[in-house]
Motif scaffolding. Structure first.
Motif, PDB file in Angstrom:
ATOM      1  N   TRP A   1       0.803  -1.225   0.000  1.00 11.60           N
ATOM      2  CA  TRP A   1       0.000   0.000   0.000  1.00 11.60           C
ATOM      3  C   TRP A   1       0.838   1.278   0.000  1.00 11.60           C
ATOM      4  O   TRP A   1       0.290   2.379  -0.106  1.00 11.60           O
TER       5      TRP A   1
ATOM      6  N   ALA B   1       2.800   4.233  -1.551  1.00 12.92           N
ATOM      7  CA  ALA B   1       2.704   4.912  -2.839  1.00 12.92           C
ATOM      8  C   ALA B   1       3.524   6.193  -2.807  1.00 12.92           C
ATOM      9  O   ALA B   1       3.552   6.890  -1.792  1.00 12.92           O
TER      10      ALA B   1
ATOM     11  N   GLU C   1      -3.101  13.950  -3.856  1.00 11.75           N
ATOM     12  CA  GLU C   1      -3.123  12.492  -3.746  1.00 11.75           C
ATOM     13  C   GLU C   1      -2.363  12.029  -2.503  1.00 11.75           C
ATOM     14  O   GLU C   1      -2.717  11.034  -1.884  1.00 11.75           O
ATOM     15  N   SER C   2      -1.313  12.760  -2.152  1.00 11.09           N
ATOM     16  CA  SER C   2      -0.540  12.385  -0.971  1.00 11.09           C
ATOM     17  C   SER C   2      -1.369  12.531   0.307  1.00 11.09           C
ATOM     18  O   SER C   2      -1.282  11.706   1.214  1.00 11.09           O
TER      19      SER C   2
ATOM     20  N   TRP D   1      -3.868   9.677   0.476  1.00 13.20           N
ATOM     21  CA  TRP D   1      -3.170   8.462   0.902  1.00 13.20           C
ATOM     22  C   TRP D   1      -2.911   8.480   2.404  1.00 13.20           C
ATOM     23  O   TRP D   1      -3.147   7.501   3.110  1.00 13.20           O
TER      24      TRP D   1
ATOM     25  N   LYS E   1      -5.966   7.831   4.526  1.00 12.68           N
ATOM     26  CA  LYS E   1      -6.435   6.448   4.474  1.00 12.68           C
ATOM     27  C   LYS E   1      -5.558   5.519   5.303  1.00 12.68           C
ATOM     28  O   LYS E   1      -6.080   4.700   6.077  1.00 12.68           O
ATOM     29  N   TYR E   2      -4.247   5.663   5.169  1.00 12.94           N
ATOM     30  CA  TYR E   2      -3.364   4.654   5.733  1.00 12.94           C
ATOM     31  C   TYR E   2      -2.748   4.999   7.089  1.00 12.94           C
ATOM     32  O   TYR E   2      -2.461   4.097   7.874  1.00 12.94           O
TER      33      TYR E   2
END
Length: 232
Positions: free
Chosen positions: A67, A69, A88-89, A92, A95-96
């Motif tokens: 996962w 990225a 996008e960072s 991410w 989410k994680y």
């Protein structure tokens, strides 16, 4: 008549002068020592908490190599303004890692990166270009960003780059980060303590921008060594 013992005005002034001189000498040293202790404590705490978050995320999402990225920050419109929700960072991160850390707020920066604030006043976030390199600020991140040379003094570099590298030369450079969590930047480190000190000083070509300073502190058991090359 009774005799009373008392200080003369001259004696009082001399005493106050001595106290002032001692204070002028000792207070800056005490302030510097306190700042060092804050940096040491918060660096160690961040290292522990962010890697605990990585482990918890692995429980829910599998191996971090799957996962992870390498993502850029927010996009900008034609006038140079940040396009909300385009990072996008940040998506991410939310989410994680965000669910497993105590984050008080997330702030978008003018360059498209973001800062995630922790309860103790420290903050961290990725660089504008990717989620591989991260900056940690023990305190006052916005003030630190105004510093012309912040790395190793008020900003400390970590890397999160767990995937296996197939290219031989690249694999050797990233061996201290492959299959790891958030680690102080050790890209191209040869394993020698002297190289950490040299890299913290900012000596090229192996290292620049004081990128090895975080690793030097970690190597010293999260204590700033006496020969640390950067003044606070």
């Amino acid at each position: 008549m009774k005799n009373f013992n008392a200080f003369t005005l001259a004696e009082v002034l001399i005493t106050l002068g001595i106290i002032g001189v001692v204070a002028a000498i000792t207070i800056p040293t005490l302030i510097q020592q306190h700042r060092k202790q804050v940096i040491e404590t918060r660096l160690k705490k961040f290292y522990s908490s962010v890697n605990q978050a990585v482990k918890l995320a692995e429980v829910d999402f599998g191996d971090k190599k799957l996962w992870y990225a390498d993502l850029a920050g927010a996009q900008k419109d034609e006038e140079g303004n940040i396009i909300e929700g385009s990072s996008e960072s940040e998506k991410w991160f939310k989410k994680y890692l965000f669910p497993y850390m105590q984050i008080t707020k997330i702030e978008t920066l003018p360059n498209g990166a973001f800062l995630a604030y922790l309860p103790d006043g420290s903050a961290f976030g990725p660089t504008e270009a990717n989620t591989r390199d991260w900056f940690f600020y023990p305190s006052e991140p916005l003030k630190c960003r105004q510093n012309s040379d912040p790395n190793g003094s008020c900003r400390f570099i970590f890397c999160f780059y767990p995937p296996k590298i197939d290219i031989v030369w690249n694999a050797a450079h990233w061996k201290y980060h492959t299959d790891k969590g958030f680690e102080p930047n050790k890209y191209r480190w040869d394993g020698q303590e002297s190289s950490l000190l040299s890299g913290c000083e900012g000596n090229p070509p192996v290292n620049h921008n004081h990128a090895f300073c975080t690793a030097l502190i970690q190597y010293n058991n999260w204590k700033i060594p006496k020969d640390y090359p950067i003044k606070f």
